[in-house]
Design an enzyme around this catalytic site. Sequence first.
Site, PDB file in Angstrom:
ATOM      1  N   PHE A   1      43.732 -15.572  43.803  1.00 37.65           N
ATOM      2  CA  PHE A   1      42.441 -16.287  43.825  1.00 37.65           C
ATOM      3  C   PHE A   1      41.906 -16.405  45.259  1.00 37.65           C
ATOM      4  CE2 PHE A   1      41.216 -21.016  44.185  1.00 37.65           C
ATOM      5  CZ  PHE A   1      39.859 -20.753  44.222  1.00 37.65           C
ATOM      6  N   ILE A   2      42.629 -17.098  46.118  1.00 43.82           N
ATOM      7  CA  ILE A   2      42.120 -17.348  47.467  1.00 43.82           C
ATOM      8  C   ILE A   2      42.160 -16.048  48.282  1.00 43.82           C
ATOM      9  CG2 ILE A   2      42.480 -18.646  49.620  1.00 43.82           C
ATOM     10  CD1 ILE A   2      43.623 -20.934  47.817  1.00 43.82           C
TER      11      ILE A   2
ATOM     12  N   TYR B   1      58.166 -27.323  45.163  1.00 42.81           N
ATOM     13  CA  TYR B   1      57.017 -26.632  45.771  1.00 42.81           C
ATOM     14  C   TYR B   1      56.608 -27.306  47.085  1.00 42.81           C
ATOM     15  CZ  TYR B   1      52.173 -25.130  46.494  1.00 42.81           C
ATOM     16  OH  TYR B   1      51.000 -24.656  47.045  1.00 42.81           O
TER      17      TYR B   1
ATOM     18  N   LYS C   1      56.512 -25.780  51.085  1.00 45.40           N
ATOM     19  CA  LYS C   1      55.329 -25.712  51.946  1.00 45.40           C
ATOM     20  C   LYS C   1      55.557 -26.485  53.242  1.00 45.40           C
ATOM     21  CE  LYS C   1      52.642 -22.976  49.753  1.00 45.40           C
ATOM     22  NZ  LYS C   1      51.983 -21.817  50.356  1.00 45.40           N
TER      23      LYS C   1
ATOM     24  N   ARG D   1      52.140 -36.121  34.378  1.00 46.20           N
ATOM     25  CA  ARG D   1      52.996 -34.970  34.627  1.00 46.20           C
ATOM     26  C   ARG D   1      53.907 -35.252  35.825  1.00 46.20           C
ATOM     27  NH1 ARG D   1      50.059 -29.312  35.853  1.00 46.20           N
ATOM     28  NH2 ARG D   1      49.817 -30.354  37.843  1.00 46.20           N
TER      29      ARG D   1
HETATM   30  N1  LIG Z   1      44.790 -23.053  44.829  1.00 45.07           N
HETATM   31  C1  LIG Z   1      45.094 -24.213  45.398  1.00 45.07           C
HETATM   32  O1  LIG Z   1      44.546 -25.258  45.056  1.00 45.07           O
HETATM   33  C2  LIG Z   1      46.113 -24.282  46.510  1.00 45.07           C
HETATM   34  C3  LIG Z   1      46.407 -25.543  47.061  1.00 45.07           C
HETATM   35  C4  LIG Z   1      47.333 -25.616  48.081  1.00 45.07           C
HETATM   36  C5  LIG Z   1      47.929 -24.467  48.551  1.00 45.07           C
HETATM   37  N2  LIG Z   1      47.650 -23.250  47.974  1.00 45.07           N
HETATM   38  C6  LIG Z   1      48.315 -22.060  48.493  1.00 45.07           C
HETATM   39  O2  LIG Z   1      47.331 -21.060  48.719  1.00 45.07           O
HETATM   40  C7  LIG Z   1      47.904 -19.771  48.516  1.00 45.07           C
HETATM   41  C8  LIG Z   1      47.066 -18.956  47.558  1.00 45.07           C
HETATM   42  O3  LIG Z   1      47.020 -19.635  46.318  1.00 45.07           O
HETATM   43  P1  LIG Z   1      46.118 -19.171  45.105  1.00 45.07           P
HETATM   44  O4  LIG Z   1      45.578 -20.381  44.458  1.00 45.07           O
HETATM   45  O5  LIG Z   1      45.191 -18.100  45.522  1.00 45.07           O
HETATM   46  O6  LIG Z   1      47.234 -18.589  44.114  1.00 45.07           O
HETATM   47  P2  LIG Z   1      47.361 -17.161  43.389  1.00 45.07           P
HETATM   48  O7  LIG Z   1      48.545 -17.276  42.514  1.00 45.07           O
HETATM   49  O8  LIG Z   1      46.068 -16.778  42.784  1.00 45.07           O
HETATM   50  O9  LIG Z   1      47.646 -16.198  44.611  1.00 45.07           O
HETATM   51  C9  LIG Z   1      48.926 -15.974  45.144  1.00 45.07           C
HETATM   52  C10 LIG Z   1      49.083 -14.477  45.340  1.00 45.07           C
HETATM   53  O10 LIG Z   1      50.359 -14.223  45.931  1.00 45.07           O
HETATM   54  C11 LIG Z   1      50.924 -13.113  45.272  1.00 45.07           C
HETATM   55  N3  LIG Z   1      52.386 -13.172  45.377  1.00 45.07           N
HETATM   56  C12 LIG Z   1      53.217 -14.074  44.798  1.00 45.07           C
HETATM   57  N4  LIG Z   1      54.479 -13.791  45.090  1.00 45.07           N
HETATM   58  C13 LIG Z   1      54.460 -12.709  45.895  1.00 45.07           C
HETATM   59  C14 LIG Z   1      55.481 -11.928  46.498  1.00 45.07           C
HETATM   60  N5  LIG Z   1      56.768 -12.228  46.347  1.00 45.07           N
HETATM   61  N6  LIG Z   1      55.112 -10.875  47.254  1.00 45.07           N
HETATM   62  C15 LIG Z   1      53.791 -10.548  47.403  1.00 45.07           C
HETATM   63  N7  LIG Z   1      52.803 -11.240  46.828  1.00 45.07           N
HETATM   64  C16 LIG Z   1      53.126 -12.308  46.089  1.00 45.07           C
HETATM   65  C17 LIG Z   1      50.465 -13.237  43.840  1.00 45.07           C
HETATM   66  O11 LIG Z   1      50.569 -12.026  43.098  1.00 45.07           O
HETATM   67  C18 LIG Z   1      49.034 -13.703  44.035  1.00 45.07           C
HETATM   68  O12 LIG Z   1      48.151 -12.602  44.146  1.00 45.07           O
HETATM   69  C19 LIG Z   1      49.338 -20.013  48.065  1.00 45.07           C
HETATM   70  O13 LIG Z   1      50.167 -19.960  49.208  1.00 45.07           O
HETATM   71  C20 LIG Z   1      49.299 -21.429  47.534  1.00 45.07           C
HETATM   72  O14 LIG Z   1      50.563 -22.051  47.604  1.00 45.07           O
HETATM   73  C21 LIG Z   1      46.753 -23.136  46.958  1.00 45.07           C
END
Ligand SMILES: NC(=O)c1ccc[n+]([C@@H]2O[C@H](COP(=O)([O-])OP(=O)(O)OC[C@H]3O[C@@H](n4cnc5c(N)ncnc54)[C@H](O)[C@@H]3O)[C@@H](O)[C@H]2O)c1
Length: 329
Positions: free
Chosen positions: A20-21, A153, A157, A288
């Site tokens: 996503f991000i 989790y 982080k 939860r």
């Molecule tokens: N979405 C939120 O609200 C939020 C909040 C806090 C932190 N984050 C952090 O932001 C980052 C992105 O989150 P997101 O919401 O886009 O999630 P997401 O699951 O959409 O994206 C994570 C990506 O990492 C890839 N990935 C996972 N394991 C992997 C591996 N072993 N090797 C290579 N690629 C791998 C996945 O395939 C995915 O494309 C993450 O680090 C997440 O912890 C997100």
Amino acid sequence: MKNFPSLKGKKIVVTGGAGFIGSNLCEFLISQQAQVRCLDNFATGHRHNIEHLLKDDLFELLEGDIRDLQTCQQACEGVDFVLHQAALGSVPRSIADPITTNAVNVGGFLNMLVAARDQQVKRLVYAASSSTYGDSTALPKVEENIGQPLSPYAITKYVDELYAQNFKLTYNLDTVGLRYFNVFGRKQDPQGAYAAVIPKFVQQFMKHESPQINGDGTYSRDFTYIDNVIQMNMRALTTENTEALNQVYNTAVGDRTTILSMAKDLRSFLAEKDSKIAQVEILHGPNRQGDVPHSLASIEKAQHYMGYVPTHRFQEGLKEAVDWYWEHL
Ligand SMILES: NC(=O)c1ccc[n+]([C@@H]2O[C@H](COP(=O)([O-])OP(=O)(O)OC[C@H]3O[C@@H](n4cnc5c(N)ncnc54)[C@H](O)[C@@H]3O)[C@@H](O)[C@H]2O)c1
């Protein structure tokens, strides 16, 4: 989007670039004419998020796993900057399987730090998390004041932040950590057991199914639209203020919305497109495990060091997200 120093011609790795991000970051960087290498193993990301970028000469996909050091070294070869987004998100996922979450979020992160150090990357900007505030009840959350983590989790982080600080001390690698607060917007995945609340509810409302809130809906979040997150990443990548480096920043709006009022806003925005949605009931289930009751960021530090000003408050972002989902789901 605000103007930043040009990234034209810069080589940037986005780990998790199919997520996503990450895919939003890839798209924005390509629009700035940066050269992007996306490293992803598609664990939770999707090819359709980057399909349109694959034909662009500026974009390269490296399919691989951050748990493999060689892959990380290959990804960082000849690169100026890293935007590290790859991780296994979700508190419940980490409670169900702490070992895999740790291997990816800590082991994979450490591999990327080592690779960035070895390949002389100039700066690594990484996705940290608001979950690091844990059981601290102080509001708003300020970066220096955290509590005990409430989930595996959250631990991963926080450990990432410690490793990043240590890599400055030990190897002089510059990093910036962005503690994201509940990010939402285009391309966030509504599917699966660990889907985030906003896309999940959008999809349910669109199918005229009742979404279920965990608890009474009074828990609150500083929901942060994706464009604000892109802005913070660009500021972290391009800031020339050396004092701003090797720090962590809340990446949020500085507003708080309860889950119930978010659900009601969603329902009313969607009802403008399909009036039947106005009748869909919102249900409640048990609280939860591992959820933080309230989350609200101070964004003063990001404003002070980075000149960050959110472009989208919650409802503005939600409207754009709803429009996007209406077109794409
Ligand atoms: N979405 C939120 O609200 C939020 C909040 C806090 C932190 N984050 C952090 O932001 C980052 C992105 O989150 P997101 O919401 O886009 O999630 P997401 O699951 O959409 O994206 C994570 C990506 O990492 C890839 N990935 C996972 N394991 C992997 C591996 N072993 N090797 C290579 N690629 C791998 C996945 O395939 C995915 O494309 C993450 O680090 C997440 O912890 C997100």
